[in-house]
Design a protein around this motif. Sequence first.
Motif, mmCIF file in Angstrom:
data_model
loop_
_atom_site.group_PDB
_atom_site.id
_atom_site.type_symbol
_atom_site.label_atom_id
_atom_site.label_comp_id
_atom_site.label_asym_id
_atom_site.label_seq_id
_atom_site.Cartn_x
_atom_site.Cartn_y
_atom_site.Cartn_z
ATOM 1 N N LEU A 1 0.825 -1.206 0.000
ATOM 2 C CA LEU A 1 0.000 0.000 0.000
ATOM 3 C C LEU A 1 0.865 1.264 0.000
ATOM 4 N N ILE A 2 1.955 1.244 0.755
ATOM 5 C CA ILE A 2 2.876 2.386 0.775
ATOM 6 C C ILE A 2 3.498 2.587 -0.608
ATOM 7 N N LYS A 3 3.893 1.475 -1.252
ATOM 8 C CA LYS A 3 4.473 1.564 -2.595
ATOM 9 C C LYS A 3 3.459 2.110 -3.592
ATOM 10 N N ILE A 4 2.213 1.666 -3.489
ATOM 11 C CA ILE A 4 1.173 2.144 -4.405
ATOM 12 C C ILE A 4 0.932 3.636 -4.215
ATOM 13 N N VAL A 5 0.930 4.096 -2.965
ATOM 14 C CA VAL A 5 0.750 5.528 -2.696
ATOM 15 C C VAL A 5 1.907 6.326 -3.288
#
Length: 120
Positions: free
Chosen positions: A53-57
Amino acid sequence: MKKGKEFIFPENVDKDYGIWKDYTLKDFGYAALTGLIGLILIAVPPYGLILILIKIVIVVLAMTIVMAILTIRPVSSRRNIKACDHFKMKRRYANRQKLFYLKAKKRGDFSALEQNQTKQ
């Protein structure tokens, strides 16, 4: 008294091939490159849910920044000037060779010279 043909180009003419809503083929190339780098970032381990999720953000934020830079027009009355071109022009202007001119001396003014000779 013209010496030849005069070519007048409207201010909204751009040298790039526009594809969709003022985006050019080069702009889509930048967006695709950013998306490819984002997919590579997401594919790199570790694969925890929070980390994904952090990478997607981060990827969405990077894509938004790239598209914003491609969309912004710094001079609102000139639609053919893009922010990237404007930044490049400012950088070239700041890095150009500076010219310095010396103050011209007056040729007919010998009073300063005569005053120096009388003091000696």
